[in-house]
Motif scaffolding. Structure first.
Motif, PDB file in Angstrom:
ATOM      1  N   GLY A  69      -9.588 106.455  70.834  1.00  0.00           N
ATOM      2  CA  GLY A  69      -9.817 106.071  69.451  1.00  0.00           C
ATOM      3  C   GLY A  69     -10.049 104.575  69.356  1.00  0.00           C
ATOM      4  O   GLY A  69      -9.884 103.849  70.342  1.00  0.00           O
ATOM      5  N   ASN A  74      -5.397 103.388  67.894  1.00  0.00           N
ATOM      6  CA  ASN A  74      -4.549 102.950  69.010  1.00  0.00           C
ATOM      7  C   ASN A  74      -3.263 102.309  68.503  1.00  0.00           C
ATOM      8  O   ASN A  74      -2.179 102.536  69.027  1.00  0.00           O
ATOM      9  N   SER A 109     -10.752 102.420  81.080  1.00  0.00           N
ATOM     10  CA  SER A 109     -11.290 101.629  79.974  1.00  0.00           C
ATOM     11  C   SER A 109     -11.080 100.148  80.275  1.00  0.00           C
ATOM     12  O   SER A 109     -10.125  99.777  80.966  1.00  0.00           O
ATOM     13  N   ASN A 135      -3.544  97.914  71.864  1.00  0.00           N
ATOM     14  CA  ASN A 135      -3.867  99.075  72.713  1.00  0.00           C
ATOM     15  C   ASN A 135      -3.135  99.112  74.042  1.00  0.00           C
ATOM     16  O   ASN A 135      -3.575  99.759  74.979  1.00  0.00           O
ATOM     17  N   VAL A 182     -15.814 100.658  66.885  1.00  0.00           N
ATOM     18  CA  VAL A 182     -16.593  99.841  65.945  1.00  0.00           C
ATOM     19  C   VAL A 182     -18.054 100.290  65.812  1.00  0.00           C
ATOM     20  O   VAL A 182     -18.600 100.275  64.697  1.00  0.00           O
ATOM     21  N   ALA A 185     -18.549 103.209  63.516  1.00  0.00           N
ATOM     22  CA  ALA A 185     -18.106 102.775  62.186  1.00  0.00           C
ATOM     23  C   ALA A 185     -19.196 101.953  61.510  1.00  0.00           C
ATOM     24  O   ALA A 185     -19.509 102.162  60.327  1.00  0.00           O
ATOM     25  N   LEU A 186     -19.795 101.029  62.260  1.00  0.00           N
ATOM     26  CA  LEU A 186     -20.824 100.176  61.651  1.00  0.00           C
ATOM     27  C   LEU A 186     -22.078 100.972  61.306  1.00  0.00           C
ATOM     28  O   LEU A 186     -22.689 100.755  60.254  1.00  0.00           O
ATOM     29  N   LYS A 189     -21.207 102.769  58.152  1.00  0.00           N
ATOM     30  CA  LYS A 189     -21.066 101.878  56.998  1.00  0.00           C
ATOM     31  C   LYS A 189     -22.424 101.327  56.545  1.00  0.00           C
ATOM     32  O   LYS A 189     -22.690 101.210  55.343  1.00  0.00           O
ATOM     33  N   TRP A 203     -14.094  94.982  59.695  1.00  0.00           N
ATOM     34  CA  TRP A 203     -12.694  94.656  59.920  1.00  0.00           C
ATOM     35  C   TRP A 203     -12.577  93.336  60.674  1.00  0.00           C
ATOM     36  O   TRP A 203     -13.382  93.046  61.577  1.00  0.00           O
ATOM     37  N   PRO A 208     -14.490  88.451  67.374  1.00  0.00           N
ATOM     38  CA  PRO A 208     -14.270  89.031  68.710  1.00  0.00           C
ATOM     39  C   PRO A 208     -15.595  89.445  69.352  1.00  0.00           C
ATOM     40  O   PRO A 208     -16.528  89.860  68.652  1.00  0.00           O
ATOM     41  N   ILE A 245     -18.752  90.696  66.878  1.00  0.00           N
ATOM     42  CA  ILE A 245     -18.799  91.842  65.960  1.00  0.00           C
ATOM     43  C   ILE A 245     -19.738  91.530  64.785  1.00  0.00           C
ATOM     44  O   ILE A 245     -20.452  92.417  64.292  1.00  0.00           O
ATOM     45  N   PRO A 269      -6.890  94.323  62.228  1.00  0.00           N
ATOM     46  CA  PRO A 269      -6.762  93.457  63.421  1.00  0.00           C
ATOM     47  C   PRO A 269      -8.088  93.161  64.119  1.00  0.00           C
ATOM     48  O   PRO A 269      -9.028  93.939  64.040  1.00  0.00           O
ATOM     49  N   ASP A 270      -8.113  92.004  64.809  1.00  0.00           N
ATOM     50  CA  ASP A 270      -9.264  91.628  65.643  1.00  0.00           C
ATOM     51  C   ASP A 270      -9.163  92.235  67.038  1.00  0.00           C
ATOM     52  O   ASP A 270     -10.152  92.536  67.678  1.00  0.00           O
TER      53      ASP A 270
HETATM   54  O1  GFB Z   1     -14.168  99.349  68.804  1.00  0.00           O
HETATM   55  P1  GFB Z   1     -12.847  98.922  68.319  1.00  0.00           P
HETATM   56  O2  GFB Z   1     -12.131  99.823  67.382  1.00  0.00           O
HETATM   57  O3  GFB Z   1     -11.853  98.698  69.527  1.00  0.00           O
HETATM   58  O4  GFB Z   1     -12.979  97.483  67.584  1.00  0.00           O
HETATM   59  P2  GFB Z   1     -11.482  97.597  70.621  1.00  0.00           P
HETATM   60  C1  GFB Z   1     -13.683  96.437  68.153  1.00  0.00           C
HETATM   61  C2  GFB Z   1     -13.724  95.260  67.209  1.00  0.00           C
HETATM   62  O5  GFB Z   1     -14.525  95.589  66.068  1.00  0.00           O
HETATM   63  C3  GFB Z   1     -12.361  94.814  66.653  1.00  0.00           C
HETATM   64  C4  GFB Z   1     -13.852  95.231  64.873  1.00  0.00           C
HETATM   65  O6  GFB Z   1     -12.320  93.406  66.601  1.00  0.00           O
HETATM   66  C5  GFB Z   1     -12.379  95.396  65.238  1.00  0.00           C
HETATM   67  O7  GFB Z   1     -11.546  94.693  64.332  1.00  0.00           O
HETATM   68  N1  GFB Z   1     -14.330  96.058  63.756  1.00  0.00           N
HETATM   69  C6  GFB Z   1     -15.002  95.595  62.672  1.00  0.00           C
HETATM   70  C7  GFB Z   1     -14.131  97.372  63.603  1.00  0.00           C
HETATM   71  N2  GFB Z   1     -15.235  96.586  61.820  1.00  0.00           N
HETATM   72  C8  GFB Z   1     -14.696  97.705  62.361  1.00  0.00           C
HETATM   73  C9  GFB Z   1     -14.623  99.065  61.906  1.00  0.00           C
HETATM   74  O8  GFB Z   1     -15.083  99.450  60.833  1.00  0.00           O
HETATM   75  N3  GFB Z   1     -14.019  99.950  62.765  1.00  0.00           N
HETATM   76  C10 GFB Z   1     -13.504  99.571  63.973  1.00  0.00           C
HETATM   77  N4  GFB Z   1     -12.935 100.507  64.752  1.00  0.00           N
HETATM   78  N5  GFB Z   1     -13.535  98.280  64.390  1.00  0.00           N
HETATM   79  C11 GFB Z   1     -10.473  99.753  71.625  1.00  0.00           C
HETATM   80  C12 GFB Z   1      -9.129 100.047  72.195  1.00  0.00           C
HETATM   81  O9  GFB Z   1     -10.408  98.399  71.436  1.00  0.00           O
HETATM   82  O10 GFB Z   1     -11.587  99.988  72.457  1.00  0.00           O
HETATM   83  C13 GFB Z   1      -9.100 101.150  73.144  1.00  0.00           C
HETATM   84  O11 GFB Z   1      -8.222 100.147  71.135  1.00  0.00           O
HETATM   85  C14 GFB Z   1     -10.291 101.250  74.049  1.00  0.00           C
HETATM   86  O12 GFB Z   1      -7.921 101.046  73.896  1.00  0.00           O
HETATM   87  C15 GFB Z   1     -11.578 101.071  73.315  1.00  0.00           C
HETATM   88  O13 GFB Z   1     -10.210 100.321  75.101  1.00  0.00           O
HETATM   89  C16 GFB Z   1     -12.799 101.031  74.205  1.00  0.00           C
HETATM   90  O14 GFB Z   1     -12.629  97.235  71.500  1.00  0.00           O
HETATM   91  O15 GFB Z   1     -10.781  96.445  70.000  1.00  0.00           O
END
Ligand code: GFB
Length: 318
Positions: A69, A74, A109, A135, A182, A185-186, A189, A203, A208, A245, A269-270
């Motif tokens: 997820g 996470n 991952s 995570n 992300v 999601a994008l 959106k 978000w 990041p 992002i 969170p970032d």
């Molecule tokens: O892809 P994502 O959820 O996971 O988020 P991670 C990546 C970045 O995109 C973060 C930003 O900085 C989020 O805050 N973001 C902006 C968003 N808008 C959005 C949105 O609408 N939805 C989401 N989901 N993010 C995950 C891990 O980390 O990636 C897992 O939690 C795994 O363990 C996976 O490794 C590949 O890249 O931060």
């Protein structure tokens, strides 16, 4: 060189984004693909997995089954992410050994690496520092999966290898805004803003950096590693390029043809500031990605429009 031709190949997690891409890719190999429905066997159940595996006797296994997820899922469900992934990995690895599987590829991952790793992140950075708190539960489970593969290799001489993909996206992704990564999601959106009006809310700060790989490229890399790699060291699978992002949001808007406003929800969170992986080892084995970010986004959007996606199904690695 491990030949897939004539082999029985089990893809665990075949309904997920990565597993289904591996099944698509294996259609180009002269092998028999085995899959297993979760209604038949729960991959967390070690006795059921062992019974199935010793009955079917695959020669090779792609371990693409996991609870996955985005950052929020996470953060909110640490017990599920830690427990389910540990159970799946231990059941699968022990069963592969009991069934004399010749070769297995475990998928992890990029979040296994310390939050403040050198960039690009070499494989050797594993276990050199603290993890990203959002995570760490998933990361600990994935690190345990690598260690299981290494331990069976060391103790029993099993040819078990591990691949660590970067952030993946593509057909079959989870587009549920509460639990997705992300990229989907994008896409959702921007699609909603383009068709229904309103701002595109992202978000965090947008600063990041993330590295994205189209899932069919990842599947191709996994097949390449299955054939050409045999070592205890896990190996990075990425595209070699990362974006912020905010840049990603702008690119998705350009590809989907939308011109609206972007606003930030900084209550979310970032996560890790940057996790670009060093892909030198995989490149040295003769593999490079083929799908550009823009092309991958366009293909993912097509898949979304065609209904090839899931919602809230955190059930396969990606
Ligand atoms: O892809 P994502 O959820 O996971 O988020 P991670 C990546 C970045 O995109 C973060 C930003 O900085 C989020 O805050 N973001 C902006 C968003 N808008 C959005 C949105 O609408 N939805 C989401 N989901 N993010 C995950 C891990 O980390 O990636 C897992 O939690 C795994 O363990 C996976 O490794 C590949 O890249 O931060």
């Amino acid at each position: 060189m491990f030949e897939l031709a004539g082999k029985r190949v089990f893809v665990a997690g075949h309904k997920g984004m990565v597993g289904s891409a591996i099944v698509r890719r294996l259609a180009r190999e002269d092998c028999e693909v085995l899959t297993l429905d979760r209604r038949e066997v729960d991959l967390r159940d070690q006795y059921a997995v062992r019974a199935w595996m010793t009955d079917r006797r695959p020669d090779a296994v792609f371990m693409a089954a996991a609870k996955v997820g985005g950052i929020l899922a996470n953060d909110r469900y640490p017990a599920d992410f830690l427990l389910d992934n540990l159970l799946i990995e231990t059941a699968m690895t022990a069963a592969a050994h009991a069934a004399d599987v010749t070769k297995m590829l475990f998928l992890g991952s990029s979040c296994i690496y310390p939050k403040m790793s050198p960039q690009p992140i070499p494989e050797e950075a594993l276990l050199t520092g603290l993890l990203e708190p959002t995570n760490e539960w998933y990361a600990i489970a994935k690190i345990a999966g690598i260690k299981l593969a290494q331990a069976f290799r060391r103790q029993y001489g099993c040819d078990y290898i591990s691949a660590m993909p970067t952030n993946l996206y593509g057909p079959g992704d989870n587009f549920d805004l509460g639990s997705s990564h992300v990229m989907p999601a994008l896409i959702r959106k921007v699609h909603d803003a383009r068709t229904g009006g309103g701002d595109v809310v992202i978000w965090g700060t947008g600063t990041p950096r993330r590295e994205f790989l189209y899932v069919d490229d990842c599947a191709d890399a996994c097949v390449h590693l299955m054939k050409h790699y045999s070592d205890a060291q896990h190996i990075n699978v990425g595209s070699g390029e990362d974006v912020t992002i905010l840049e990603l949001t702008q690119t998705v808007m350009e590809v989907l043809g939308h011109n609206g406003r972007i606003v930030h929800d900084t209550s979310k969170p970032d996560g890790t500031p940057r996790k670009l992986m060093d892909g030198a080892k995989l490149q040295a084995l003769g593999w490079v990605p083929t799908v550009s970010l823009r092309d991958g986004i366009a293909r993912s959007y097509e898949a979304f429009l065609a209904g090839q996606y899931r919602e809230a199904a955190m059930d396969a690695t990606g």
